[in-house]
Write a protein that holds these residues in place. Structure first.
Motif: not given
Length: 298
Positions: A1-19
């Motif tokens: 499952m690529a969920l960890s890559s998606f989480i990195d994408y949201l955090s690092l590229e999309r700059k979403y908050s931790k929450h």
């Protein structure tokens, strides 16, 4: 499952908050837990819409509201869109999904009397906790900031001399909010209390708990809810209602919609326009009372 890559994408590229990232992760994991428990483990490319629909039905059977279901499905939809982006799947199984209908709720802001009642209660006390709680309420009501923005405020973000406040919003977008004199006075008092309790060289977060630790979501929610549930009969007495009240009171008093948009840190006017319904109600009231043709004969 690529969920960890998606989480990195949201955090690092999309700059979403931790929450926000945590919420996405929790929603997606809940779907895959359901999938594994009912159908066994399977690769993402084999997931079909009927499988997702069975999850939606299960959520509905458990009493999960349409708004919450839509949020969960939205998280899953974003995940499948990411899988398309990295070419794990060719087409999203949610490509043609339509959100469940949600009844629109009109959120009534706090009245001026309710705001004054809480502010007067907090202003009457002189201890650190009351000073901090007053600063919290004042910051929400005088700036319209989000709960996460308030929690992340740093001491260095406050410039009392220039009467400005630097706020880090969604996707790490920074904005500068002007401070009215009343809020400057409230912050001066609180910062003096803070320095007396924890020293003037501590730096770090602006708002602290009684133990000198950083604030957290539930602390802020419970604090605001406690004070306003004592003075208001409204069902919602959350920090967001103070943000809603800030916007509505400004619009009711003639503030420009674009100016309110900038103060709130919205990306588009569409997000700000949800606050205009109460403003229109106030405008309608003034109009009916003032127009000559609407006055009854003496």
């Amino acid at each position: 499952m690529a969920l960890s890559s998606f989480i990195d994408y949201l955090s690092l590229e999309r700059k979403y908050s931790k929450h926000t990232v945590t919420a996405y992760s929790r929603d997606i994991e809940s779907f895959f837990d359901f999938l594994e428990n009912r159908y066994g483990e399977m690769p993402e490319r084999e997931i079909s819409y009927p499988l997702i629909r069975s999850w939606i039905v299960k959520l509905a059977d458990e009493g999960v509201g349409n708004r919450s279901v839509n949020r969960k499905v939205s998280s899953l939809k974003a995940y499948f869109k990411f899988l398309q982006k990295i070419e794990v799947i060719e087409q999203s199984p949610l490509a043609k999904h339509k959100s469940l209908k949600v009844k629109k709720e009109i959120q009534v802001p706090f009245s001026g009397d309710e705001i004054d009642a809480v502010l007067n209660e907090l202003s009457a006390a002189s201890d650190f906790a009351s000073s901090r709680d007053l600063a919290m309420v004042a910051l929400f009501y005088a700036t319209g900031m989000r709960r996460s923005e308030l929690i992340n405020l740093q001491l260095d973000d406050v410039n009392l001399a220039q009467k400005t406040l630097k706020v880090l919003g969604k996707r790490n977008k920074e904005r500068i909010i002007p401070l009215i004199d009343w809020l400057v006075d409230v912050l001066k008092t609180y910062i003096n209390q803070r320095n007396q309790n924890f020293g003037s060289d501590t730096g770090g977060s602006l708002l602290l708990t009684n133990k000198g630790e950083n604030l957290y979501d539930t602390f802020v929610y419970r604090t605001i809810n406690r004070y306003f549930s004592e003075v208001s009969q409204k069902t919602k007495t959350s920090p967001h209602m103070l943000r809603h009240t800030f916007a509505t009171h400004l619009l009711n008093n003639g503030a420009d919609l674009n100016a309110v948009k900038e103060l709130l840190g919205h990306a588009s006017l569409a997000s700000t326009q949800v606050y205009t319904h109460t403003s229109m109600a106030e405008l309608s009231k003034v109009y009916r009372n003032a127009h000559p043709r609407n006055r009854s004969d003496d």
